[in-house]
Write a protein that holds these residues in place. Sequence first.
Motif, PDB file in Angstrom:
ATOM      1  N   GLY A  58      -7.974   5.791  -2.721  1.00  0.00           N
ATOM      2  CA  GLY A  58      -7.381   7.054  -3.159  1.00  0.00           C
ATOM      3  C   GLY A  58      -6.374   6.858  -4.276  1.00  0.00           C
ATOM      4  N   LEU A  59      -5.670   5.734  -4.238  1.00  0.00           N
ATOM      5  CA  LEU A  59      -4.692   5.449  -5.296  1.00  0.00           C
ATOM      6  C   LEU A  59      -5.396   5.236  -6.626  1.00  0.00           C
ATOM      7  N   GLN A  60      -6.537   4.570  -6.610  1.00  0.00           N
ATOM      8  CA  GLN A  60      -7.295   4.372  -7.847  1.00  0.00           C
ATOM      9  C   GLN A  60      -7.832   5.685  -8.395  1.00  0.00           C
ATOM     10  N   GLY A  61      -8.184   6.610  -7.495  1.00  0.00           N
ATOM     11  CA  GLY A  61      -8.642   7.908  -7.959  1.00  0.00           C
ATOM     12  C   GLY A  61      -7.507   8.774  -8.472  1.00  0.00           C
ATOM     13  N   GLN A  62      -6.305   8.577  -7.912  1.00  0.00           N
ATOM     14  CA  GLN A  62      -5.158   9.382  -8.320  1.00  0.00           C
ATOM     15  C   GLN A  62      -4.554   8.873  -9.624  1.00  0.00           C
ATOM     16  N   TYR A  63      -4.501   7.542  -9.778  1.00  0.00           N
ATOM     17  CA  TYR A  63      -3.942   6.933 -10.992  1.00  0.00           C
ATOM     18  C   TYR A  63      -5.054   6.132 -11.671  1.00  0.00           C
ATOM     19  N   VAL A  64      -5.939   6.840 -12.347  1.00  0.00           N
ATOM     20  CA  VAL A  64      -7.159   6.228 -12.868  1.00  0.00           C
ATOM     21  C   VAL A  64      -6.848   5.135 -13.873  1.00  0.00           C
ATOM     22  N   SER A  65      -6.002   5.434 -14.860  1.00  0.00           N
ATOM     23  CA  SER A  65      -5.722   4.486 -15.933  1.00  0.00           C
ATOM     24  C   SER A  65      -4.351   3.838 -15.831  1.00  0.00           C
ATOM     25  N   MET A  66      -3.589   4.157 -14.785  1.00  0.00           N
ATOM     26  CA  MET A  66      -2.257   3.574 -14.623  1.00  0.00           C
ATOM     27  C   MET A  66      -2.389   2.304 -13.782  1.00  0.00           C
ATOM     28  N   TRP A  67      -2.776   1.231 -14.489  1.00  0.00           N
ATOM     29  CA  TRP A  67      -3.042  -0.025 -13.793  1.00  0.00           C
ATOM     30  C   TRP A  67      -1.787  -0.617 -13.182  1.00  0.00           C
ATOM     31  N   ASN A  68      -0.638  -0.290 -13.709  1.00  0.00           N
ATOM     32  CA  ASN A  68       0.603  -0.831 -13.139  1.00  0.00           C
ATOM     33  C   ASN A  68       0.853  -0.276 -11.746  1.00  0.00           C
ATOM     34  N   VAL A  69       0.586   1.011 -11.538  1.00  0.00           N
ATOM     35  CA  VAL A  69       0.780   1.613 -10.209  1.00  0.00           C
ATOM     36  C   VAL A  69      -0.280   1.095  -9.237  1.00  0.00           C
ATOM     37  N   ILE A  70      -1.523   0.970  -9.710  1.00  0.00           N
ATOM     38  CA  ILE A  70      -2.582   0.440  -8.848  1.00  0.00           C
ATOM     39  C   ILE A  70      -2.291  -1.002  -8.457  1.00  0.00           C
ATOM     40  N   ALA A  71      -1.786  -1.789  -9.404  1.00  0.00           N
ATOM     41  CA  ALA A  71      -1.433  -3.178  -9.093  1.00  0.00           C
ATOM     42  C   ALA A  71      -0.278  -3.240  -8.108  1.00  0.00           C
ATOM     43  N   ALA A  72       0.692  -2.351  -8.257  1.00  0.00           N
ATOM     44  CA  ALA A  72       1.804  -2.312  -7.308  1.00  0.00           C
ATOM     45  C   ALA A  72       1.316  -1.965  -5.900  1.00  0.00           C
ATOM     46  N   GLY A  73       0.381  -1.020  -5.808  1.00  0.00           N
ATOM     47  CA  GLY A  73      -0.193  -0.692  -4.505  1.00  0.00           C
ATOM     48  C   GLY A  73      -0.956  -1.859  -3.909  1.00  0.00           C
ATOM     49  N   SER A  74      -1.638  -2.637  -4.727  1.00  0.00           N
ATOM     50  CA  SER A  74      -2.350  -3.815  -4.234  1.00  0.00           C
ATOM     51  C   SER A  74      -1.390  -4.868  -3.716  1.00  0.00           C
ATOM     52  N   VAL A  75      -0.266  -5.044  -4.387  1.00  0.00           N
ATOM     53  CA  VAL A  75       0.738  -6.000  -3.916  1.00  0.00           C
ATOM     54  C   VAL A  75       1.325  -5.554  -2.583  1.00  0.00           C
ATOM     55  N   ILE A  76       1.595  -4.270  -2.454  1.00  0.00           N
ATOM     56  CA  ILE A  76       2.115  -3.745  -1.184  1.00  0.00           C
ATOM     57  C   ILE A  76       1.105  -3.964  -0.059  1.00  0.00           C
ATOM     58  N   ALA A  77      -0.171  -3.746  -0.353  1.00  0.00           N
ATOM     59  CA  ALA A  77      -1.204  -3.909   0.666  1.00  0.00           C
ATOM     60  C   ALA A  77      -1.382  -5.370   1.072  1.00  0.00           C
ATOM     61  N   ALA A  78      -1.165  -6.282   0.150  1.00  0.00           N
ATOM     62  CA  ALA A  78      -1.365  -7.703   0.450  1.00  0.00           C
ATOM     63  C   ALA A  78      -0.154  -8.358   1.095  1.00  0.00           C
ATOM     64  N   ALA A  79       1.017  -7.769   0.960  1.00  0.00           N
ATOM     65  CA  ALA A  79       2.247  -8.406   1.440  1.00  0.00           C
ATOM     66  C   ALA A  79       2.241  -8.699   2.944  1.00  0.00           C
TER      67      ALA A  79
END
Length: 284
Positions: free
Chosen positions: A240-261
């Motif tokens: 859902g984050l990728q669909g919400q922030y399609v081209s904002m790779w910084n926010v998607i990357a931040a969400g991935s870091v949160i998910a992996a922590a």
Amino acid sequence: MTELRSSVALRRRRAATAGFHLGAGALATLWLLPIALVVVTSLRSFDDISVHGLGSWPHSFTLGNFQQAWNDGGQQRALINSLIVTVPCVLVTLALAAMAAFALSRYEVPFRRFLLLLMLGGNLLPPQILLIPVSKLSELLGVYDTLPALIGVQIGFGVGFYVFVLHGFMRAIPVEIQQAAVVDGAGPWQIFWRIILPLSRPALAALSALSFTWIFNDLLWAITVLRSDTKMPITAALIGLQGQYVSMWNVIAAGSVIAAAPTVAVFLRFQRHFVAGLNLGAVK
């Protein structure tokens, strides 16, 4: 002549060791590069990435991406859902598996081998062929689109594998230890709780780290038995984050870091026990 051969052999061993470390270091670097790129991207601003490119050297530093993914992207709610599912699943699954493995490995249970093969065979089935039956069954039971449904599915599909693994560890424990406890008047529960379970701690720690990672990172069963966005775990929230922030790779990357922590923290916490459990299994 003997000294010359020893010197040549020593140089060969040193060269082989150096080559191994260089190769392992190169592989580790290749494996860490994508992770480093995600972490660096999560700390860059959107303007920096749009102007200089995603693979360029960073020209900014900000923690706002994490706040945006945490609050606006729904990562906070999704992380709580993942922990609500993962922690009970790990505890209940390992508790049931430990008790079942104790009974199957230390006592003459009827059809013991058949039960073990049945549990192992259940884990060999492709999960894709069970998606529709599991979804329909959760609807018939009235638990569809609830976190308890996801917890039940994870426990049901995980306990067989853990029983099979723990059975091997517990069966290798010398029977004389159990016989001595019986002579001292210990019952089955005391033998399990005070003797078998402590001796199986390396295996339990290794399985705890593995099961936490598998359940926390699972996506397939989550989208099978859940429908509401407010109940989705962290992996589904990333979609859902990728669909919400399609081209904002910084926010998607931040969400991935949160998910992996969380999984990284659990692995680091149980790293020593995890390696010990793997070594013990290799020896046995």
